[in-house]
Each structure stands twice: as C-alpha cells, then as structure tokens.
Design a protein around this motif. Structure first.
Motif, PDB file in Angstrom:
ATOM      1  N   ALA A 147    -159.820 -85.067 -23.382  1.00  0.00           N
ATOM      2  CA  ALA A 147    -160.624 -84.939 -22.164  1.00  0.00           C
ATOM      3  C   ALA A 147    -162.005 -84.366 -22.463  1.00  0.00           C
ATOM      4  O   ALA A 147    -162.143 -83.476 -23.310  1.00  0.00           O
ATOM      5  N   PRO A 148    -163.025 -84.848 -21.763  1.00  0.00           N
ATOM      6  CA  PRO A 148    -164.359 -84.256 -21.915  1.00  0.00           C
ATOM      7  C   PRO A 148    -164.313 -82.765 -21.586  1.00  0.00           C
ATOM      8  O   PRO A 148    -163.708 -82.354 -20.591  1.00  0.00           O
ATOM      9  N   GLY A 149    -164.906 -81.951 -22.442  1.00  0.00           N
ATOM     10  CA  GLY A 149    -164.966 -80.512 -22.208  1.00  0.00           C
ATOM     11  C   GLY A 149    -163.776 -79.732 -22.733  1.00  0.00           C
ATOM     12  O   GLY A 149    -163.779 -78.509 -22.684  1.00  0.00           O
ATOM     13  N   PHE A 150    -162.747 -80.425 -23.243  1.00  0.00           N
ATOM     14  CA  PHE A 150    -161.590 -79.727 -23.809  1.00  0.00           C
ATOM     15  C   PHE A 150    -161.995 -79.057 -25.114  1.00  0.00           C
ATOM     16  O   PHE A 150    -162.709 -79.630 -25.930  1.00  0.00           O
ATOM     17  N   TRP A 160    -161.715 -74.470 -22.134  1.00  0.00           N
ATOM     18  CA  TRP A 160    -162.553 -75.592 -21.708  1.00  0.00           C
ATOM     19  C   TRP A 160    -164.021 -75.185 -21.744  1.00  0.00           C
ATOM     20  O   TRP A 160    -164.354 -74.006 -21.630  1.00  0.00           O
ATOM     21  N   GLU A 161    -164.897 -76.156 -21.871  1.00  0.00           N
ATOM     22  CA  GLU A 161    -166.334 -75.869 -21.890  1.00  0.00           C
ATOM     23  C   GLU A 161    -166.841 -75.384 -20.540  1.00  0.00           C
ATOM     24  O   GLU A 161    -167.837 -74.665 -20.485  1.00  0.00           O
ATOM     25  N   SER A 162    -166.168 -75.786 -19.464  1.00  0.00           N
ATOM     26  CA  SER A 162    -166.635 -75.418 -18.129  1.00  0.00           C
ATOM     27  C   SER A 162    -165.492 -75.504 -17.130  1.00  0.00           C
ATOM     28  O   SER A 162    -164.465 -76.144 -17.382  1.00  0.00           O
ATOM     29  N   GLU A 187    -165.765 -77.131 -14.383  1.00  0.00           N
ATOM     30  CA  GLU A 187    -165.779 -78.521 -13.939  1.00  0.00           C
ATOM     31  C   GLU A 187    -164.950 -79.414 -14.857  1.00  0.00           C
ATOM     32  O   GLU A 187    -164.231 -80.301 -14.380  1.00  0.00           O
ATOM     33  N   ALA A 188    -165.024 -79.184 -16.162  1.00  0.00           N
ATOM     34  CA  ALA A 188    -164.230 -79.984 -17.106  1.00  0.00           C
ATOM     35  C   ALA A 188    -162.735 -79.759 -16.883  1.00  0.00           C
ATOM     36  O   ALA A 188    -161.946 -80.710 -16.882  1.00  0.00           O
ATOM     37  N   LEU A 189    -162.345 -78.509 -16.685  1.00  0.00           N
ATOM     38  CA  LEU A 189    -160.938 -78.212 -16.406  1.00  0.00           C
ATOM     39  C   LEU A 189    -160.518 -78.848 -15.085  1.00  0.00           C
ATOM     40  O   LEU A 189    -159.453 -79.468 -14.992  1.00  0.00           O
ATOM     41  N   TRP A 190    -161.317 -78.715 -14.045  1.00  0.00           N
ATOM     42  CA  TRP A 190    -161.014 -79.301 -12.739  1.00  0.00           C
ATOM     43  C   TRP A 190    -160.811 -80.812 -12.862  1.00  0.00           C
ATOM     44  O   TRP A 190    -159.854 -81.367 -12.308  1.00  0.00           O
ATOM     45  N   ASP A 191    -161.720 -81.467 -13.583  1.00  0.00           N
ATOM     46  CA  ASP A 191    -161.608 -82.919 -13.742  1.00  0.00           C
ATOM     47  C   ASP A 191    -160.304 -83.308 -14.432  1.00  0.00           C
ATOM     48  O   ASP A 191    -159.647 -84.267 -14.028  1.00  0.00           O
ATOM     49  N   PHE A 192    -159.909 -82.566 -15.454  1.00  0.00           N
ATOM     50  CA  PHE A 192    -158.638 -82.859 -16.115  1.00  0.00           C
ATOM     51  C   PHE A 192    -157.462 -82.635 -15.169  1.00  0.00           C
ATOM     52  O   PHE A 192    -156.575 -83.483 -15.046  1.00  0.00           O
ATOM     53  N   ARG A 208    -158.476 -84.863 -11.484  1.00  0.00           N
ATOM     54  CA  ARG A 208    -159.100 -86.191 -11.453  1.00  0.00           C
ATOM     55  C   ARG A 208    -158.643 -87.069 -12.610  1.00  0.00           C
ATOM     56  O   ARG A 208    -159.361 -87.988 -12.991  1.00  0.00           O
ATOM     57  N   SER A 209    -157.477 -86.770 -13.144  1.00  0.00           N
ATOM     58  CA  SER A 209    -156.924 -87.585 -14.224  1.00  0.00           C
ATOM     59  C   SER A 209    -155.468 -87.885 -13.898  1.00  0.00           C
ATOM     60  O   SER A 209    -154.947 -87.446 -12.870  1.00  0.00           O
TER      61      SER A 209
END
Length: 172
Positions: free
Chosen positions: A47-50, A79-81, A83-88, A91-92
């Motif tokens: 995932a982006p930001g992982f 996570w980098e942010s 938002e990255a954690l939220w998306d994973f 939103r996945s």
C-alpha cells in the motif's frame, strides 16, 4: 515544501490495535478470517505510505503473539501519514474483512485502536503500543495517544512533547 510538510516528513504514524477472538484461530468458525491474513497483509505491504508491520520471527504475521492476552491478537504497523493508513483501512479490499469483524471478534467496550507519531525511521515496540493503548483508555485522546476520530498532527505531538524521549531510530 511547506513548513507543515517539512515537519511531517520527519515523522511516521504508528498504529496498534487489539482484537479479542470469539474462537481460536484453528476453529472452523475463524477459517475465513485466517484465509484472509496473507492477502490482506500483502495488500498492506504494497500500500502507498506503508512503512512497517509487526511479524513474529519466522512467520508471515503476528497472530500467534499474544502480548495482550491468550484470546487477543494484535495488529501493529507504521505508516507515512494518517491518510495513507485511512486509505488502506477504509478504501481498499481490507474493508471487506473489517465489515465481517463481528463474526470473528468480540465488540470492545473500550478503545481497541491507538495511533501516535514517531520519528521517521524508528520502530516502536509492542510494549509501547500497549502503553499507548492504556494511556488512551485512561485519559482519552491526546497528542500521545489518539484515534482516527480524535486525531492530532505531528506538529501537535512535537509541541506537546509527545515523542518518546531518548528513543533511538531503528532500521526498518
């Protein structure tokens, strides 16, 4: 780069959560959950930001580690942010497993997920995750221990002195 981005670039978001099993992992009633472990972990890893997730030595995950009790599994990642954690999480395809969580896990009356900011490059410990969760449960959200719905920025954590004192960065 803005000042906000500059400060945030020096920090990552740690998340720690606990889930109390209805049945042991080798019970047929948890088979669907167990079958999703490898695909969901692979999804997180890509995932982006992982940045990092807890795994037990020689294993693909940490489900056999039980630092919070014999029937409690933990999930721990960086996570980098936010938002990255939220998306994973939301939103996945991870969301499909989240929607079925009541089949496998008991409802927690108190906080079961905690997040906090750490210096980039540092790996938090399981003990730290347990301590942050207890802090959240005892005192509510703060820059030291928060949730998605009551979150704080890295800047707020720095201003509040919420970083772990004397922590040495660990290799990721």
């Amino acid at each position: 780069m803005t000042a906000h981005e500059d400060v945030r670039a020096g920090f990552h978001l740690a998340q720690f959560n606990v889930a109390t099993l209805h049945y042991p992992l080798d019970d047929p009633r948890t088979a669907d959950f167990v079958a999703q472990l490898d695909p969901v972990n692979a999804l997180a890893d890509g995932a982006p930001g992982f940045v990092w997730r807890l795994v037990e030595d020689g294993q693909a995950d940490a489900t056999r580690m039980r630092p919070a009790g014999d029937d409690v599994i933990v999930t721990f990642s960086v996570w980098e942010s936010k938002e990255a954690l939220w998306d994973f999480v939301y939103r996945s395809t991870h969301l499909a497993a989240m929607r079925r969580r009541r089949e496998w896990f008991q409802r927690h009356a108190e906080a079961h997920l905690v997040m906090w900011w750490i210096p980039a490059g540092r790996i938090p410990t399981v003990e730290e995750g347990l301590e942050r969760l207890e802090l959240l449960r005892a005192q509510g959200p703060s820059p030291r221990a928060f949730t998605f719905s009551a979150s704080y920025t890295a800047e707020e954590a720095v201003a509040a002195g919420a970083m772990v004192d004397g922590a040495e960065p660990a290799a990721l």
